[in-house]
Design an enzyme around this catalytic site. Structure first.
Site, PDB file in Angstrom:
ATOM      1  N   ASP A 239       0.774  -1.147  -0.124  1.00  0.00           N
ATOM      2  CA  ASP A 239      -0.024   0.139  -0.107  1.00  0.00           C
ATOM      3  C   ASP A 239       1.046   1.196  -0.086  1.00  0.00           C
ATOM      4  OD1 ASP A 239       0.895  -0.891   2.738  1.00  0.00           O
ATOM      5  OD2 ASP A 239      -0.640   0.417   3.668  1.00  0.00           O
ATOM      6  N   ASP A 240       0.451   2.290  -0.584  1.00  0.00           N
ATOM      7  CA  ASP A 240       0.761   3.660  -0.522  1.00  0.00           C
ATOM      8  C   ASP A 240       2.148   3.956  -1.237  1.00  0.00           C
ATOM      9  OD1 ASP A 240      -1.492   4.289   0.893  1.00  0.00           O
ATOM     10  OD2 ASP A 240      -0.633   4.288   2.655  1.00  0.00           O
TER      11      ASP A 240
ATOM     12  N   TYR B  63      -6.091  -0.700  -2.842  1.00  0.00           N
ATOM     13  CA  TYR B  63      -6.789  -1.182  -1.886  1.00  0.00           C
ATOM     14  C   TYR B  63      -8.242  -0.787  -1.367  1.00  0.00           C
ATOM     15  CZ  TYR B  63      -4.600   2.462   0.641  1.00  0.00           C
ATOM     16  OH  TYR B  63      -3.981   3.887   1.062  1.00  0.00           O
TER      17      TYR B  63
ATOM     18  N   TRP C 155     -10.422  -1.942   8.091  1.00  0.00           N
ATOM     19  CA  TRP C 155     -11.227  -0.935   8.356  1.00  0.00           C
ATOM     20  C   TRP C 155     -10.529   0.281   8.991  1.00  0.00           C
ATOM     21  CZ3 TRP C 155     -15.107   0.504  12.526  1.00  0.00           C
ATOM     22  CH2 TRP C 155     -15.892   1.482  12.192  1.00  0.00           C
TER      23      TRP C 155
ATOM     24  N   ASN D 219      -7.966  -0.414  12.079  1.00  0.00           N
ATOM     25  CA  ASN D 219      -6.833   0.341  12.160  1.00  0.00           C
ATOM     26  C   ASN D 219      -6.893   1.473  13.041  1.00  0.00           C
ATOM     27  OD1 ASN D 219      -4.144   1.073  11.474  1.00  0.00           O
ATOM     28  ND2 ASN D 219      -4.689   2.268   9.700  1.00  0.00           N
TER      29      ASN D 219
END
Length: 619
Positions: A262-263, A302, A357, A391
């Site tokens: 991610d990211d 995502y 989440w 999260n």
């Protein structure tokens, strides 16, 4: 909630203590049948434990809460999984669901029978809650989770949790029947660039080893995540680095692994290269070890907002080994999880999504605390997800307010009630001052304006009165709605009282106090400011009184700015905001209206513009 209400009423009947009025099982059980009867907590008992639970966490916890095992005692306790002869005659009552259990309390025995070892552990945890009552209810409970894997991903940017906070969190997960913790804090350099290729230093490795052991004690799968995509090279050398890093974590006791993409941007985002690496890990590490949990990956795409028209997700779905779990945050980065997003993503992934989440994470709004209820996720998606993890904020103790709700929701969606779960969490965190904590949390739950466009309810109970007061004062000149004025004035007094009491209650929950203290200071100022503004709008004809309230309100604006400028300065969004969705904007609007009317009436030139939280920087 009807089932739970009936159970609470029953418990109130069987106990003489007032605390039963606040009792509830957490998370709410799926099914139970109770009798209008109770038994005393056994002081001694015969223990009949199956071989499958010997040396397991369930038996360890049971021995701590019921220490009086005695082979000659008349009361009996039977504990085991469905294959143990000790619980053979109860096999039909055991739910055929992983982590499920059957708990029976009768006048002469207790039975805890699990579908598996974790199920037995959860049955013991339910018994632990019932043991807080003066007497045990005569009851049969059939219980199991809606979502197979439930828990937390420590995946936020900013200051990672301390070792002590993580150890405490793992105990919390065990008590609340959460079975997954994913270690992946973005600011751990050995988790991601630049040091993902390197093993942890000995001291840090030892702490991870301790976390793994604590997770086992609480029947939690400890996942360690690596985030290599920022600078990965798709060659054999980096693949070897990754495998060596996983092996070093395996030697520390880790038996769950995840790879996050991610990211990131650039070379690391290629779906076909990610698939190639993940399948290699799955086949040559996860399956080869034979004692490692299924591999988890967080994709580069995502959320739904980034996936439209891309072949990234279809590539994962078609080529990724089917037992690898793929994470998904919903239609956007931060949003509630709905059936529609699962109808979209599951066919693309060709598997059930593993939900990440993004709540109550606040790394994109670090000047706010997110202490409100957990709500908004569809309550009919249990069959559409493989897992659901939250999260959280960098504030581990404050995050528990939401995590209680996540545990409750993922265990029993149909009976989940956000309000009662939230109130339960507040009572657990500060049982002596839960009402004051509720006042604080109710006004510190919204993220404020951000690019992610995810908002939460705030100041719900008082918001109608705030709106009506402002509307009536704006539209009717000197007249206002007196009822709403009285309600707002009362709320301002409650705010100040709550802040004062909580600021003086450090010993009740030191970890929570340390995390929320700056916001308590700001919260108190907001309440005092509101009180002075209300005095301003009722004293336009009394110049001396108005000026006193005006000067006090102006001073409080300055003090709020000072708190904002003093605390939380190293955060990505520095500062301290409290009551920012309804309280402060309403008080500012009333301040401006009252000052303008005073200037018009007496020919003065008082500054009517409220000072904002921080000085507006000129471009």
């Amino acid at each position: 909630m009807k089932k739970l209400f009936v159970l609470i009423v029953s418990f109130c009947v069987i106990t003489a203590m007032g605390r039963a009025q606040d009792f509830r099982l957490q998370p709410a059980p799926q099914e139970f049948v109770f009798q209008d009867d109770s038994v005393s907590v056994p002081q001694s008992y015969q223990l009949h434990a199956g071989s499958s639970v010997e040396g397991q966490p369930a038996l360890s916890v049971l021995n701590k809460v019921l220490p009086g095992a005695d082979a000659k005692a008349p009361f009996r306790v039977y504990v085991g999984t469905k294959q143990d002869k000790e619980v053979k005659k109860f096999r039909k009552q055991i739910p055929n669901v992983a982590d499920g259990y059957f708990l029976k309390i009768a006048d002469d025995c207790i039975v805890i029978a699990g579908a598996d070892k974790r199920g037995v552990y959860y049955g013991v945890q339910t018994l632990c809650q019932l043991l807080t009552l003066d007497k045990l209810p005569v009851v049969e409970i059939v219980d199991y989770p809606d979502v197979p894997f439930r828990g937390v991903v420590e995946g936020f940017y900013g200051t990672p949790w301390s070792h002590e906070a993580r150890m405490d969190q793992l105990d919390f997960y065990g008590r609340n029947k959460m079975n997954v913790y994913i270690y992946g804090p973005k600011d751990d350099p050995y988790h991601r660039t630049p040091n993902w290729r390197k093993p942890y230093p000995a001291e840090e490795g030892e702490r991870i080893k301790q976390l793994v052991e604590k997770a086992k004690e609480n029947e939690v799968i400890f996942y360690w995540a690596i985030h290599p995509g920022g600078d990965i090279r798709w060659n054999e050398e980096d693949r070897t680095h990754l495998m060596q890093k996983f092996e070093s974590m395996y030697q520390l006791g880790v038996r769950g692994f995840a790879v996050f993409f991610d990211d990131i941007s650039g070379e690391g985002t290629k779906a076909e290269k990610q698939v190639e690496l993940l399948n290699y890990i799955d086949e040559n590490f996860v399956k080869a070890k034979k004692d490692v949990a299924p591999l988890i990956m967080c994709p580069t795409v995502y959320c739904g907002a980034w996936g439209q028209g891309s072949d990234y997700l279809p590539t994962l779905g078609k080529e990724l080994n089917e037992d690898i779990r793929v994470m998904w945050t919903g239609d956007r980065v931060c949003t509630n999880i709905t059936k529609s997003t699962l109808d979209y993503v599951n066919p693309l992934l060709r598997r059930k999504a593993f939900i990440w989440w993004n709540y109550p994470v606040s790394d994109y709004v670090t000047d706010h605390l997110l202490l409100g209820p957990v709500y908004g996720n569809d309550q009919n998606i249990q069959d559409e997800v493989s897992a659901f993890v939250s999260n959280p904020m960098e504030y581990a103790e404050a995050s528990k307010i939401a995590l209680y709700g996540v545990a409750d929701y993922t265990w029993n969606m149909a009976d989940y009630d956000s309000r009662s779960s939230w109130e339960y969490a507040l009572r657990r965190l500060m049982p002596l001052h839960a009402g004051y904590l509720e006042t604080f949390a109710a006004h510190n739950s919204d993220q404020g304006i951000s690019g992610l466009k995810f908002r939460r309810e705030e100041s719900v109970a008082i918001q109608p009165a705030l709106a009506k007061l402002l509307e009536s004062y704006r539209d009717k000149g000197l007249r206002m709605d007196t009822r709403s004025y009285a309600e707002v004035a009362k709320e301002c007094r409650r705010i100040v009282a709550a802040a004062n009491v909580l600021l003086a209650s450090e010993k009740e929950n030191p970890a929570l106090y340390k995390e929320i203290k700056p916001w308590l200071l700001q919260f108190k100022l907001v309440g005092e400011y509101g009180g002075e503004v209300l005095d301003m709008i009722t004293s336009l004809q009394a110049k001396e009184r108005f000026m006193s309230s005006y000067e006090q309100a102006r001073a409080l604006q300055t003090l709020m700015r000072e708190v904002n400028d003093t605390y939380n300065k190293k955060a990505s969004h520095p500062g301290i905001k409290s009551g920012s969705k309804h309280l402060r904007p309403t008080f500012d609007a009333l301040f401006e209206l009252a000052t303008e009317r005073y200037n018009k009436q007496f020919g003065t030139q008082l500054d009517a513009k409220p000072l904002p939280w921080e000085e507006v920087k000129k471009k």
